[in-house]
Design a protein around this motif. Structure first.
Motif, PDB file in Angstrom:
ATOM      1  N   LEU A   1      34.599  12.376 -28.630  1.00 18.73           N
ATOM      2  CA  LEU A   1      33.331  12.565 -27.932  1.00 18.73           C
ATOM      3  C   LEU A   1      32.899  14.027 -27.953  1.00 18.73           C
ATOM      4  N   LEU A   2      33.851  14.949 -27.767  1.00 14.54           N
ATOM      5  CA  LEU A   2      33.520  16.376 -27.835  1.00 14.54           C
ATOM      6  C   LEU A   2      33.032  16.752 -29.231  1.00 14.54           C
ATOM      7  N   ALA A   3      33.667  16.187 -30.247  1.00 14.52           N
ATOM      8  CA  ALA A   3      33.247  16.474 -31.619  1.00 14.52           C
ATOM      9  C   ALA A   3      31.826  15.977 -31.861  1.00 14.52           C
ATOM     10  N   PHE A   4      31.507  14.792 -31.352  1.00 14.61           N
ATOM     11  CA  PHE A   4      30.166  14.244 -31.501  1.00 14.61           C
ATOM     12  C   PHE A   4      29.150  15.130 -30.773  1.00 14.61           C
ATOM     13  N   ALA A   5      29.497  15.571 -29.562  1.00 17.77           N
ATOM     14  CA  ALA A   5      28.604  16.445 -28.808  1.00 17.77           C
ATOM     15  C   ALA A   5      28.375  17.764 -29.543  1.00 17.77           C
ATOM     16  N   PHE A   6      29.435  18.267 -30.191  1.00 16.51           N
ATOM     17  CA  PHE A   6      29.297  19.531 -30.930  1.00 16.51           C
ATOM     18  C   PHE A   6      28.392  19.351 -32.143  1.00 16.51           C
ATOM     19  N   VAL A   7      28.483  18.213 -32.795  1.00 12.51           N
ATOM     20  CA  VAL A   7      27.572  17.938 -33.920  1.00 12.51           C
ATOM     21  C   VAL A   7      26.127  17.942 -33.432  1.00 12.51           C
ATOM     22  N   LEU A   8      25.890  17.373 -32.265  1.00  9.49           N
ATOM     23  CA  LEU A   8      24.532  17.361 -31.709  1.00  9.49           C
ATOM     24  C   LEU A   8      24.023  18.777 -31.460  1.00  9.49           C
ATOM     25  N   VAL A   9      24.872  19.627 -30.881  1.00  9.25           N
ATOM     26  CA  VAL A   9      24.416  20.969 -30.527  1.00  9.25           C
ATOM     27  C   VAL A   9      24.197  21.831 -31.767  1.00  9.25           C
ATOM     28  N   LEU A  10      24.760  21.447 -32.896  1.00 14.36           N
ATOM     29  CA  LEU A  10      24.526  22.178 -34.144  1.00 14.36           C
ATOM     30  C   LEU A  10      23.069  22.103 -34.587  1.00 14.36           C
ATOM     31  N   PHE A  11      22.318  21.165 -34.038  1.00  9.95           N
ATOM     32  CA  PHE A  11      20.893  21.042 -34.359  1.00  9.95           C
ATOM     33  C   PHE A  11      20.027  21.985 -33.522  1.00  9.95           C
ATOM     34  N   THR A  12      20.658  22.855 -32.721  1.00 13.93           N
ATOM     35  CA  THR A  12      19.911  23.807 -31.897  1.00 13.93           C
ATOM     36  C   THR A  12      20.021  25.198 -32.511  1.00 13.93           C
ATOM     37  N   ASN A  13      20.298  26.216 -31.698  1.00 19.87           N
ATOM     38  CA  ASN A  13      20.401  27.584 -32.216  1.00 19.87           C
ATOM     39  C   ASN A  13      21.729  28.211 -31.804  1.00 19.87           C
ATOM     40  N   THR A  14      21.944  29.443 -32.253  1.00 22.66           N
ATOM     41  CA  THR A  14      23.245  30.094 -32.049  1.00 22.66           C
ATOM     42  C   THR A  14      23.573  30.270 -30.576  1.00 22.66           C
ATOM     43  N   LEU A  15      22.602  30.716 -29.779  1.00 22.23           N
ATOM     44  CA  LEU A  15      22.865  30.929 -28.346  1.00 22.23           C
ATOM     45  C   LEU A  15      23.269  29.622 -27.664  1.00 22.23           C
TER      46      LEU A  15
ATOM     47  N   ALA B   1      19.452  24.257 -22.173  1.00 22.44           N
ATOM     48  CA  ALA B   1      18.103  23.788 -22.490  1.00 22.44           C
ATOM     49  C   ALA B   1      17.152  24.966 -22.681  1.00 22.44           C
ATOM     50  N   PHE B   2      17.237  25.955 -21.793  1.00 16.80           N
ATOM     51  CA  PHE B   2      16.384  27.133 -21.928  1.00 16.80           C
ATOM     52  C   PHE B   2      16.709  27.888 -23.211  1.00 16.80           C
ATOM     53  N   ALA B   3      17.999  28.002 -23.517  1.00 11.00           N
ATOM     54  CA  ALA B   3      18.398  28.694 -24.745  1.00 11.00           C
ATOM     55  C   ALA B   3      17.861  27.982 -25.971  1.00 11.00           C
ATOM     56  N   ALA B   4      17.905  26.658 -25.963  1.00 10.69           N
ATOM     57  CA  ALA B   4      17.448  25.887 -27.108  1.00 10.69           C
ATOM     58  C   ALA B   4      15.929  25.971 -27.282  1.00 10.69           C
ATOM     59  N   VAL B   5      15.193  25.956 -26.164  1.00 10.83           N
ATOM     60  CA  VAL B   5      13.734  25.933 -26.234  1.00 10.83           C
ATOM     61  C   VAL B   5      13.149  27.328 -26.429  1.00 10.83           C
ATOM     62  N   THR B   6      13.688  28.322 -25.698  1.00  8.66           N
ATOM     63  CA  THR B   6      13.070  29.651 -25.687  1.00  8.66           C
ATOM     64  C   THR B   6      13.886  30.720 -26.386  1.00  8.66           C
ATOM     65  N   GLY B   7      15.160  30.428 -26.685  1.00  9.22           N
ATOM     66  CA  GLY B   7      16.011  31.426 -27.320  1.00  9.22           C
ATOM     67  C   GLY B   7      16.615  32.418 -26.356  1.00  9.22           C
ATOM     68  N   GLU B   8      16.430  32.207 -25.044  1.00 11.83           N
ATOM     69  CA  GLU B   8      16.997  33.084 -24.025  1.00 11.83           C
ATOM     70  C   GLU B   8      17.279  32.274 -22.768  1.00 11.83           C
ATOM     71  N   VAL B   9      17.988  32.915 -21.824  1.00  9.87           N
ATOM     72  CA  VAL B   9      18.287  32.260 -20.546  1.00  9.87           C
ATOM     73  C   VAL B   9      17.719  33.153 -19.439  1.00  9.87           C
ATOM     74  N   PRO B  10      16.470  32.925 -19.022  1.00  5.73           N
ATOM     75  CA  PRO B  10      15.818  33.778 -18.032  1.00  5.73           C
ATOM     76  C   PRO B  10      16.309  33.484 -16.615  1.00  5.73           C
ATOM     77  N   PRO B  11      15.908  34.303 -15.639  1.00  5.04           N
ATOM     78  CA  PRO B  11      16.308  34.068 -14.240  1.00  5.04           C
ATOM     79  C   PRO B  11      15.929  32.676 -13.732  1.00  5.04           C
TER      80      PRO B  11
END
Length: 300
Positions: free
Chosen positions: A113-127, A167-177
């Motif tokens: 399950l962790l491996a599957f979740a990691f494959v999913l997150v590979l479709f986002t960005n580095t952060l 979610a913020f990192a994926a959408v905006t590329g940063e994690v704001p306050p």
């Protein structure tokens, strides 16, 4: 369970029972836990996008919610099956506690399950990928906290809420306050509903030696939950103000306040069934807040 039976009906006989046990171990027969994780994740996505989020990220995070919740349930039962679940009436029938799934099977399932979740997150960005390691660590660490701290529900809140900065990192590329404000709000929200959940098993947990906020709060449980509820609403109010949201969002928070009042009424006698009903009611509350957020962004 009817859905699980339908999904496994066409499997060969040797496989049907094993797959069924794995699905039950992942709590696929009890989706309310996944929904309690889904609503804050969607709060994060909609707040981050300040509109309807990108469809690809919505799919990735929604699938990720169900996969990571399943992984969390597996590692939770791995940690608890012998010393806790087998001695509690509500949980002794779970697959590992009843001996129907082995420790090795559970760990292989957790890793898959962790491996599957990691494959999913590979479709986002580095952060987002980097943040995902923190989420995986929290998910693996939480089940063992109830052995040495009464604040396991707070750790669960951090694990469940980690999807918000992701979610913020994926959408905006940063994690704001704003992301961390929503994260804090979700820690409060999770502590509220998981304390209600722990109130169901409080007497048996004390006997076995498990720890929880329900035990820590004792006779002051309703009062402390009331403070946590009010603080959650204030945090969400601040988030809405910071994002300059329209009135439907605040109307949703008003409905949420009413639902919290209803939960306080339900748990007034601390009856097991009533505490469980209050826990489940938080699914409606999370949905109401999301609907208010959705409408507030839609009328801009």
């Amino acid at each position: 369970m009817r859905v699980i039976e339908a999904l496994t009906a066409r499997l060969p006989d040797p496989w049907r029972e094993r797959v069924r046990e794995y699905l039950v171990l992942m709590r696929m027969d009890r989706p309310v836990g996944a929904l309690l994780l889904l609503w804050p994740t969607w709060w994060g996505l909609w707040f981050a996008a300040n509109d309807f989020p990108p469809i690809g990220l919505l799919v990735v995070f929604t699938l990720g919610v169900f996969v990571m919740r399943a992984a969390g349930c597996v590692i939770n039962d791995y940690a608890d099956h012998g010393w806790l679940d087998a001695h509690v009436e509500r949980t002794r029938g779970r697959p590992m506690a009843a001996g129907r799934v082995s420790r090795k099977e559970a760990m292989l399932l957790f890793a898959g399950l962790l491996a599957f979740a990691f494959v999913l997150v590979l479709f986002t960005n580095t952060l987002t990928i980097l943040l995902s390691f923190g989420g995986a660590a929290l998910a693996a660490f939480y089940p063992f906290t109830k052995r040495f701290t009464h604040l396991a529900q707070v750790v669960l809140g951090a694990a469940f809420g980690w999807s918000i900065p992701m979610a913020f990192a994926a959408v905006t590329g940063e994690v704001p306050p704003l992301a961390w404000l929503l994260f804090l709000a979700n820690v409060l929200f999770s502590t509220i509903y998981d304390t209600q959940y722990a109130m169901v098993d409080r007497d048996e947990d004390i006997r076995v030696g498990a720890r929880s906020t329900a035990i820590l709060f004792g006779d002051a449980d309703r009062t402390i939950l009331g403070v946590l509820m009010a603080t959650f609403l204030v945090a969400m109010l601040l988030a809405g103000t910071r994002a300059s949201l329209e009135w439907p969002y605040f109307a949703g928070l008003a409905v949420a306040a009413g639902l919290f009042a209803w939960q306080q009424w339900l748990i007034r006698t601390r009856d097991r069934a009533a505490c469980f009903a209050a826990f489940r009611n938080n699914n409606v509350l999370g949905c109401v807040v999301w609907i208010g957020l959705l409408l507030a962004l839609a009328i801009r």
